[in-house]
Design a protein around this motif. Structure first.
Motif, PDB file in Angstrom:
ATOM      1  N   VAL A 164       0.858  -1.188   0.000  1.00 46.08           N
ATOM      2  CA  VAL A 164       0.000   0.000   0.000  1.00 46.08           C
ATOM      3  C   VAL A 164       0.893   1.237   0.000  1.00 46.08           C
ATOM      4  O   VAL A 164       1.733   1.395   0.886  1.00 46.08           O
ATOM      5  N   PRO A 165       0.767   2.136  -0.981  1.00 45.88           N
ATOM      6  CA  PRO A 165       1.663   3.306  -1.069  1.00 45.88           C
ATOM      7  C   PRO A 165       1.611   4.175   0.187  1.00 45.88           C
ATOM      8  O   PRO A 165       0.535   4.390   0.763  1.00 45.88           O
ATOM      9  N   GLN A 166       2.764   4.677   0.591  1.00 44.34           N
ATOM     10  CA  GLN A 166       2.840   5.541   1.757  1.00 44.34           C
ATOM     11  C   GLN A 166       2.089   6.839   1.535  1.00 44.34           C
ATOM     12  O   GLN A 166       1.611   7.467   2.483  1.00 44.34           O
ATOM     13  N   SER A 167       1.954   7.249   0.274  1.00 47.17           N
ATOM     14  CA  SER A 167       1.242   8.497  -0.023  1.00 47.17           C
ATOM     15  C   SER A 167      -0.225   8.409   0.384  1.00 47.17           C
ATOM     16  O   SER A 167      -0.837   9.429   0.720  1.00 47.17           O
ATOM     17  N   TYR A 168      -0.813   7.209   0.362  1.00 56.36           N
ATOM     18  CA  TYR A 168      -2.196   7.059   0.808  1.00 56.36           C
ATOM     19  C   TYR A 168      -2.323   7.411   2.284  1.00 56.36           C
ATOM     20  O   TYR A 168      -3.255   8.113   2.700  1.00 56.36           O
ATOM     21  N   ARG A 169      -1.386   6.930   3.079  1.00 65.06           N
ATOM     22  CA  ARG A 169      -1.424   7.224   4.508  1.00 65.06           C
ATOM     23  C   ARG A 169      -1.200   8.712   4.756  1.00 65.06           C
ATOM     24  O   ARG A 169      -1.900   9.331   5.573  1.00 65.06           O
ATOM     25  N   ALA A 172      -4.287  10.686   3.959  1.00 65.45           N
ATOM     26  CA  ALA A 172      -5.320  10.539   4.984  1.00 65.45           C
ATOM     27  C   ALA A 172      -4.978  11.347   6.231  1.00 65.45           C
ATOM     28  O   ALA A 172      -5.849  12.002   6.825  1.00 65.45           O
ATOM     29  N   PHE A 173      -3.696  11.324   6.628  1.00 68.83           N
ATOM     30  CA  PHE A 173      -3.283  12.119   7.777  1.00 68.83           C
ATOM     31  C   PHE A 173      -3.461  13.609   7.496  1.00 68.83           C
ATOM     32  O   PHE A 173      -3.850  14.388   8.377  1.00 68.83           O
ATOM     33  N   GLY A 174      -3.182  14.022   6.274  1.00 71.85           N
ATOM     34  CA  GLY A 174      -3.346  15.425   5.900  1.00 71.85           C
ATOM     35  C   GLY A 174      -4.788  15.879   5.953  1.00 71.85           C
ATOM     36  O   GLY A 174      -5.065  17.062   6.197  1.00 71.85           O
ATOM     37  N   LEU A 175      -5.718  14.980   5.727  1.00 68.83           N
ATOM     38  CA  LEU A 175      -7.139  15.308   5.796  1.00 68.83           C
ATOM     39  C   LEU A 175      -7.690  15.224   7.217  1.00 68.83           C
ATOM     40  O   LEU A 175      -8.883  15.464   7.434  1.00 68.83           O
ATOM     41  N   GLY A 176      -6.834  14.873   8.173  1.00 69.98           N
ATOM     42  CA  GLY A 176      -7.242  14.850   9.574  1.00 69.98           C
ATOM     43  C   GLY A 176      -7.656  13.497  10.108  1.00 69.98           C
ATOM     44  O   GLY A 176      -8.151  13.405  11.234  1.00 69.98           O
ATOM     45  N   ALA A 177      -7.474  12.440   9.338  1.00 67.77           N
ATOM     46  CA  ALA A 177      -7.835  11.103   9.815  1.00 67.77           C
ATOM     47  C   ALA A 177      -6.801  10.610  10.821  1.00 67.77           C
ATOM     48  O   ALA A 177      -5.606  10.899  10.697  1.00 67.77           O
ATOM     49  N   LEU A 186      -8.557   2.565   4.898  1.00 66.45           N
ATOM     50  CA  LEU A 186      -7.749   2.761   3.693  1.00 66.45           C
ATOM     51  C   LEU A 186      -6.714   1.659   3.491  1.00 66.45           C
ATOM     52  O   LEU A 186      -6.616   1.077   2.399  1.00 66.45           O
ATOM     53  N   VAL A 187      -5.936   1.364   4.531  1.00 61.31           N
ATOM     54  CA  VAL A 187      -4.819   0.439   4.371  1.00 61.31           C
ATOM     55  C   VAL A 187      -5.315  -1.007   4.274  1.00 61.31           C
ATOM     56  O   VAL A 187      -4.945  -1.735   3.341  1.00 61.31           O
ATOM     57  N   LEU A 188      -6.140  -1.439   5.219  1.00 64.42           N
ATOM     58  CA  LEU A 188      -6.612  -2.826   5.206  1.00 64.42           C
ATOM     59  C   LEU A 188      -7.440  -3.170   3.962  1.00 64.42           C
ATOM     60  O   LEU A 188      -7.239  -4.238   3.377  1.00 64.42           O
ATOM     61  N   PRO A 189      -8.359  -2.292   3.514  1.00 67.66           N
ATOM     62  CA  PRO A 189      -9.045  -2.614   2.245  1.00 67.66           C
ATOM     63  C   PRO A 189      -8.104  -2.718   1.055  1.00 67.66           C
ATOM     64  O   PRO A 189      -8.384  -3.451   0.100  1.00 67.66           O
ATOM     65  N   GLY A 190      -6.989  -2.013   1.105  1.00 62.25           N
ATOM     66  CA  GLY A 190      -6.037  -2.072   0.004  1.00 62.25           C
ATOM     67  C   GLY A 190      -5.189  -3.325  -0.020  1.00 62.25           C
ATOM     68  O   GLY A 190      -4.553  -3.621  -1.036  1.00 62.25           O
TER      69      GLY A 190
END
Length: 285
Positions: A164-169, A172-177, A186-190
């Protein structure tokens, strides 16, 4: 220079020929084994054999209890090993920061995967059956298989989490998750394909295991419900194969069980391939 290049070309040709020969021999041996077992077992495989229980009074032979026991032990093992394996993989990949601790846990998991199954059976008999007082039961066998299959589920999930690309994480952190929300949504479904692959591989190993279950699950051929079955002794298909072939000399029944196990193994491998292909296509879309 020309002599050197010719030698290299000859060496490459010879190596390709040897590798092709090795691949051909491996495929031929596997194909021969499958055809031989199916040819010997399918003529002895019948609905009566699959749907009846053995009786020592009438001399009836049936593998219905062994089928049910196999189903029970597969379900019990997966219920325990999947949360443990996936949870351990998520912790090591997403949360753990101590590299020495990660290396120690991964080394322990790799060591577990290399231990012979007969040793698992002896440890399971001493710990689960005697120390914890479970006696000889399917539950003790299932817990023993949990330890055996834990490295497989953990490693396949770890490798999938790393894809799973680090950019996804970071997005998500940038959006406040939060951390757990990012992993859960995000990560587990991927990486669900890796989790399912580990699950399918574990089912295949559970179906083919016999040495560990000989000491922990026992040899009984009684038809029980799932709750009574887990707390009582029972033989799976592989254990029944050993009993019919080694103890009773019923080689026709043993080959029938072997053919059934072969068909189940082929179906499991096919399912793993189809699941992997499906999720690869889904990711491309």
């Amino acid at each position: 220079m020309q002599k050197t290049s010719r030698k290299r070309k000859c060496y490459a040709v010879v190596m390709r020929a040897l590798m092709g020969l090795a691949a051909g021999l491996s495929a031929a041996l596997a194909l021969f084994l499958v055809i031989y077992v199916l040819a010997k077992g399918l003529p002895n495989l019948s609905w009566r054999l699959l749907s009846t229980a053995p009786s020592y009074l009438t001399g009836e032979i049936g593998i219905l209890p062994d089928l049910l026991n196999t189903l029970y032990i597969v379900m019990a093992t997966l219920v325990v090993v999947l949360p443990l394996g996936v949870g351990a993989a998520v912790y090591l990949t997403e949360y753990a920061t101590n590299r020495r601790l990660i290396a120690a846990i991964e080394y322990a998991a790799e060591t577990l995967s290399g231990i012979p199954s007969i040793i698992y059976g002896l440890v399971g008999m001493l710990f689960f059956c005697q120390f914890l007082g479970m006696q000889t039961s399917l539950l003790a066998g299932a817990l023993t298989l949990v330890i055996m299959n834990l490295p497989t589920v953990m490693r396949t999930t770890q490798e999938s989490l790393k894809t799973v690309p680090q950019s996804y994480r970071e997005g998500a952190f940038g959006l406040g998750a939060g951390k757990w929300r990012t992993i859960r949504t995000l990560v587990l479904p991927g990486c669900v394909d890796g989790i399912l692959t580990g699950c399918i591989l574990s089912v295949g190993r559970i179906l083919g295991e016999s040495a560990a279950l000989l000491f922990t699950a026992g040899f009984a051929h009684a038809v029980n419900g799932i709750l009574d079955g887990l707390t009582s002794a029972g033989s799976t298909l592989t254990v029944a194969l050993y009993i019919y072939a080694k103890e009773q000399g019923e080689f026709g029944v043993a080959f029938a069980i072997a053919a059934l196990l072969m068909l189940l193994t082929l179906l499991i491998n096919l399912a793993a391939t189809l699941v992997g292909s499906y999720f690869k296509r889904k990711k491309r879309l």
